[in-house]
Design a protein around this motif. Structure first.
Motif, PDB file in Angstrom:
ATOM      1  N   VAL A  83       2.474  -6.847  -1.109  1.00  0.00           N
ATOM      2  CA  VAL A  83       1.737  -6.836  -2.372  1.00  0.00           C
ATOM      3  C   VAL A  83       0.271  -6.996  -2.009  1.00  0.00           C
ATOM      4  O   VAL A  83      -0.132  -8.031  -1.496  1.00  0.00           O
ATOM      5  CB  VAL A  83       2.196  -7.967  -3.315  1.00  0.00           C
ATOM      6  N   GLY A  84      -0.528  -5.929  -2.229  1.00  0.00           N
ATOM      7  CA  GLY A  84      -1.905  -5.896  -1.754  1.00  0.00           C
ATOM      8  C   GLY A  84      -2.864  -6.671  -2.636  1.00  0.00           C
ATOM      9  O   GLY A  84      -2.551  -7.054  -3.767  1.00  0.00           O
ATOM     10  N   THR A  85      -4.065  -6.884  -2.097  1.00  0.00           N
ATOM     11  CA  THR A  85      -5.105  -7.641  -2.775  1.00  0.00           C
ATOM     12  C   THR A  85      -5.399  -7.083  -4.161  1.00  0.00           C
ATOM     13  O   THR A  85      -5.466  -5.871  -4.339  1.00  0.00           O
ATOM     14  CB  THR A  85      -6.398  -7.610  -1.932  1.00  0.00           C
ATOM     15  N   THR A  86      -5.560  -7.958  -5.117  1.00  0.00           N
ATOM     16  CA  THR A  86      -5.844  -7.738  -6.545  1.00  0.00           C
ATOM     17  C   THR A  86      -4.662  -7.163  -7.312  1.00  0.00           C
ATOM     18  O   THR A  86      -4.761  -6.945  -8.507  1.00  0.00           O
ATOM     19  CB  THR A  86      -7.072  -6.820  -6.801  1.00  0.00           C
ATOM     20  N   HIS A  87      -3.523  -6.933  -6.642  1.00  0.00           N
ATOM     21  CA  HIS A  87      -2.376  -6.363  -7.348  1.00  0.00           C
ATOM     22  C   HIS A  87      -1.394  -7.462  -7.751  1.00  0.00           C
ATOM     23  O   HIS A  87      -1.368  -8.538  -7.156  1.00  0.00           O
ATOM     24  CB  HIS A  87      -1.663  -5.337  -6.471  1.00  0.00           C
ATOM     25  N   LYS A  88      -0.587  -7.178  -8.760  1.00  0.00           N
ATOM     26  CA  LYS A  88       0.414  -8.113  -9.232  1.00  0.00           C
ATOM     27  C   LYS A  88       1.755  -7.386  -9.305  1.00  0.00           C
ATOM     28  O   LYS A  88       1.860  -6.329  -9.915  1.00  0.00           O
ATOM     29  CB  LYS A  88       0.030  -8.634 -10.614  1.00  0.00           C
ATOM     30  N   LEU A  89       2.780  -7.926  -8.653  1.00  0.00           N
ATOM     31  CA  LEU A  89       4.130  -7.379  -8.715  1.00  0.00           C
ATOM     32  C   LEU A  89       4.987  -8.362  -9.499  1.00  0.00           C
ATOM     33  O   LEU A  89       5.107  -9.533  -9.130  1.00  0.00           O
ATOM     34  CB  LEU A  89       4.698  -7.170  -7.310  1.00  0.00           C
ATOM     35  N   ILE A  90       5.573  -7.894 -10.605  1.00  0.00           N
ATOM     36  CA  ILE A  90       6.349  -8.754 -11.496  1.00  0.00           C
ATOM     37  C   ILE A  90       7.800  -8.300 -11.472  1.00  0.00           C
ATOM     38  O   ILE A  90       8.093  -7.139 -11.732  1.00  0.00           O
ATOM     39  CB  ILE A  90       5.801  -8.694 -12.934  1.00  0.00           C
ATOM     40  N   LEU A  91       8.713  -9.211 -11.146  1.00  0.00           N
ATOM     41  CA  LEU A  91      10.139  -8.909 -11.068  1.00  0.00           C
ATOM     42  C   LEU A  91      10.880  -9.788 -12.066  1.00  0.00           C
ATOM     43  O   LEU A  91      10.645 -11.001 -12.126  1.00  0.00           O
ATOM     44  CB  LEU A  91      10.673  -9.155  -9.659  1.00  0.00           C
ATOM     45  N   GLU A  92      11.810  -9.191 -12.807  1.00  0.00           N
ATOM     46  CA  GLU A  92      12.535  -9.955 -13.826  1.00  0.00           C
ATOM     47  C   GLU A  92      13.968  -9.443 -13.887  1.00  0.00           C
ATOM     48  O   GLU A  92      14.215  -8.275 -14.155  1.00  0.00           O
ATOM     49  CB  GLU A  92      11.844  -9.783 -15.179  1.00  0.00           C
ATOM     50  N   ALA A  93      14.923 -10.318 -13.605  1.00  0.00           N
ATOM     51  CA  ALA A  93      16.344  -9.951 -13.633  1.00  0.00           C
ATOM     52  C   ALA A  93      17.170 -11.231 -13.551  1.00  0.00           C
ATOM     53  O   ALA A  93      16.660 -12.296 -13.198  1.00  0.00           O
ATOM     54  CB  ALA A  93      16.676  -9.024 -12.464  1.00  0.00           C
ATOM     55  N   PRO A  94      18.485 -11.156 -13.880  1.00  0.00           N
ATOM     56  CA  PRO A  94      19.334 -12.342 -13.764  1.00  0.00           C
ATOM     57  C   PRO A  94      19.385 -12.875 -12.331  1.00  0.00           C
ATOM     58  O   PRO A  94      19.505 -14.076 -12.120  1.00  0.00           O
ATOM     59  CB  PRO A  94      20.711 -11.845 -14.216  1.00  0.00           C
ATOM     60  N   TRP A  95      19.309 -11.963 -11.330  1.00  0.00           N
ATOM     61  CA  TRP A  95      19.231 -12.400  -9.936  1.00  0.00           C
ATOM     62  C   TRP A  95      18.356 -11.429  -9.147  1.00  0.00           C
ATOM     63  O   TRP A  95      18.261 -10.247  -9.473  1.00  0.00           O
ATOM     64  CB  TRP A  95      20.606 -12.545  -9.287  1.00  0.00           C
ATOM     65  N   ILE A  96      17.688 -11.963  -8.132  1.00  0.00           N
ATOM     66  CA  ILE A  96      16.796 -11.168  -7.289  1.00  0.00           C
ATOM     67  C   ILE A  96      17.102 -11.516  -5.841  1.00  0.00           C
ATOM     68  O   ILE A  96      17.108 -12.701  -5.463  1.00  0.00           O
ATOM     69  CB  ILE A  96      15.319 -11.432  -7.626  1.00  0.00           C
ATOM     70  N   ARG A  97      17.390 -10.490  -5.014  1.00  0.00           N
ATOM     71  CA  ARG A  97      17.833 -10.720  -3.638  1.00  0.00           C
ATOM     72  C   ARG A  97      16.946  -9.970  -2.647  1.00  0.00           C
ATOM     73  O   ARG A  97      16.693  -8.774  -2.796  1.00  0.00           O
ATOM     74  CB  ARG A  97      19.277 -10.228  -3.477  1.00  0.00           C
ATOM     75  N   VAL A  98      16.481 -10.686  -1.632  1.00  0.00           N
ATOM     76  CA  VAL A  98      15.781 -10.072  -0.502  1.00  0.00           C
ATOM     77  C   VAL A  98      16.754 -10.086   0.665  1.00  0.00           C
ATOM     78  O   VAL A  98      17.203 -11.145   1.103  1.00  0.00           O
ATOM     79  CB  VAL A  98      14.489 -10.845  -0.147  1.00  0.00           C
TER      80      VAL A  98
ATOM     81  N   PRO B 178       6.661   0.731   1.348  1.00  0.00           N
ATOM     82  CA  PRO B 178       6.336  -0.540   1.975  1.00  0.00           C
ATOM     83  C   PRO B 178       5.319  -1.376   1.204  1.00  0.00           C
ATOM     84  O   PRO B 178       5.152  -2.548   1.513  1.00  0.00           O
ATOM     85  CB  PRO B 178       5.740  -0.112   3.327  1.00  0.00           C
ATOM     86  N   ALA B 179       4.591  -0.784   0.221  1.00  0.00           N
ATOM     87  CA  ALA B 179       3.469  -1.545  -0.334  1.00  0.00           C
ATOM     88  C   ALA B 179       3.298  -1.314  -1.827  1.00  0.00           C
ATOM     89  O   ALA B 179       3.623  -0.258  -2.355  1.00  0.00           O
ATOM     90  CB  ALA B 179       2.179  -1.175   0.384  1.00  0.00           C
ATOM     91  N   TYR B 180       2.785  -2.334  -2.497  1.00  0.00           N
ATOM     92  CA  TYR B 180       2.300  -2.241  -3.869  1.00  0.00           C
ATOM     93  C   TYR B 180       0.841  -2.654  -3.818  1.00  0.00           C
ATOM     94  O   TYR B 180       0.524  -3.801  -3.490  1.00  0.00           O
ATOM     95  CB  TYR B 180       3.089  -3.153  -4.801  1.00  0.00           C
ATOM     96  N   THR B 181      -0.056  -1.729  -4.096  1.00  0.00           N
ATOM     97  CA  THR B 181      -1.481  -2.019  -3.970  1.00  0.00           C
ATOM     98  C   THR B 181      -2.234  -1.480  -5.173  1.00  0.00           C
ATOM     99  O   THR B 181      -1.695  -0.734  -5.981  1.00  0.00           O
ATOM    100  CB  THR B 181      -2.071  -1.380  -2.701  1.00  0.00           C
ATOM    101  N   GLY B 182      -3.500  -1.857  -5.260  1.00  0.00           N
ATOM    102  CA  GLY B 182      -4.355  -1.371  -6.330  1.00  0.00           C
ATOM    103  C   GLY B 182      -4.754  -2.488  -7.257  1.00  0.00           C
ATOM    104  O   GLY B 182      -4.472  -3.657  -7.016  1.00  0.00           O
ATOM    105  N   ILE B 183      -5.438  -2.119  -8.322  1.00  0.00           N
ATOM    106  CA  ILE B 183      -5.880  -3.093  -9.318  1.00  0.00           C
ATOM    107  C   ILE B 183      -4.953  -2.957 -10.517  1.00  0.00           C
ATOM    108  O   ILE B 183      -4.829  -1.887 -11.087  1.00  0.00           O
ATOM    109  CB  ILE B 183      -7.331  -2.828  -9.734  1.00  0.00           C
ATOM    110  N   GLY B 184      -4.272  -4.011 -10.884  1.00  0.00           N
ATOM    111  CA  GLY B 184      -3.368  -3.948 -12.027  1.00  0.00           C
ATOM    112  C   GLY B 184      -2.050  -4.602 -11.705  1.00  0.00           C
ATOM    113  O   GLY B 184      -1.980  -5.514 -10.885  1.00  0.00           O
ATOM    114  N   ALA B 185      -0.987  -4.145 -12.352  1.00  0.00           N
ATOM    115  CA  ALA B 185       0.317  -4.774 -12.188  1.00  0.00           C
ATOM    116  C   ALA B 185       1.414  -3.728 -12.200  1.00  0.00           C
ATOM    117  O   ALA B 185       1.295  -2.695 -12.838  1.00  0.00           O
ATOM    118  CB  ALA B 185       0.565  -5.791 -13.305  1.00  0.00           C
TER     119      ALA B 185
ATOM    120  N   GLY C 219      -5.194 -13.001  -2.762  1.00  0.00           N
ATOM    121  CA  GLY C 219      -5.781 -12.307  -3.900  1.00  0.00           C
ATOM    122  C   GLY C 219      -4.768 -11.512  -4.701  1.00  0.00           C
ATOM    123  O   GLY C 219      -5.072 -11.037  -5.786  1.00  0.00           O
ATOM    124  N   ALA C 220      -3.552 -11.357  -4.165  1.00  0.00           N
ATOM    125  CA  ALA C 220      -2.478 -10.665  -4.880  1.00  0.00           C
ATOM    126  C   ALA C 220      -1.545 -11.699  -5.506  1.00  0.00           C
ATOM    127  O   ALA C 220      -1.636 -12.893  -5.219  1.00  0.00           O
ATOM    128  CB  ALA C 220      -1.705  -9.759  -3.938  1.00  0.00           C
TER     129      ALA C 220
END
Length: 175
Positions: free
Chosen positions: A136-151, A108-115, A162-163
């Motif tokens: 995506v928690g505070t100070t964290h960065k989630l990077i997604l890269e693809a031809p298509w992205i679906r939620v 359910p979560a991406y947290t911490g310091i960094g990416a 802060g994220a």
């Protein structure tokens, strides 16, 4: 030699800046700027955290034999150690995250310091066990890269203050 913190976060203390080679290849003319110049190795340890935008620098003079040029190394390292319970350590995940098939995001979560960096040659989508919330928690960065992205319908992406969430819809070629 110098190291500069180009992030927006402090780097923990115990940063080492140094130079090394085979003992027979390297001699130091001036050792005053190093904490230690053992056999073929010299380093300076900085015990304070490196603030965002700050630099540490070490100046030195050394002699190296011409035939040893391929064995002369310089570098920067940071020794990670226990800072106590509940304190974050900076980290970044950048390698081995590229997939040729569809990448499924699981919560359910991406947290911490960094990416955390995910990419796919095919596409990225939230996992079929819907609905759930990815945070995506505070100070964290989630990077997604693809031809298509679906939620998927019913799923939720929450980006806490802060994220950062960065989405790049572009062609990806895995190494």
């Amino acid at each position: 030699m110098s190291v500069t913190n180009t992030t927006l976060l402090p780097i923990p203390p115990k940063i080492q800046v140094g130079v090394s080679s085979l003992p027979s290849c390297l001699a130091f003319e001036d050792t005053s700027n190093f904490d230690d110049t053992s056999s073929g190795y010299g380093y300076k340890t900085f015990v304070d955290a490196l603030a965002p935008g700050a630099s540490y620098q070490v100046d030195f003079s050394a002699k190296a034999l011409t035939e040893c040029i391929d064995n002369l190394h310089e570098g920067v390292s940071s020794s990670y150690y226990s800072l106590g319970t509940g304190n974050d350590l900076p980290f970044i995940v950048t390698k081995n995250q590229c997939e040729t098939g569809i990448r499924q995001l699981t919560g359910p979560a991406y947290t911490g310091i960094g990416a955390t960096y995910f990419s796919s040659e095919t596409g990225i989508e939230t996992a079929p066990a819907s609905p759930f919330k990815i945070t995506v928690g505070t100070t964290h960065k989630l990077i997604l890269e693809a031809p298509w992205i679906r939620v998927r319908d019913g799923d939720e992406l929450l980006v806490v203050s802060g994220a950062q969430l960065r989405i790049y819809g572009q062609t990806v070629s895995c190494p």
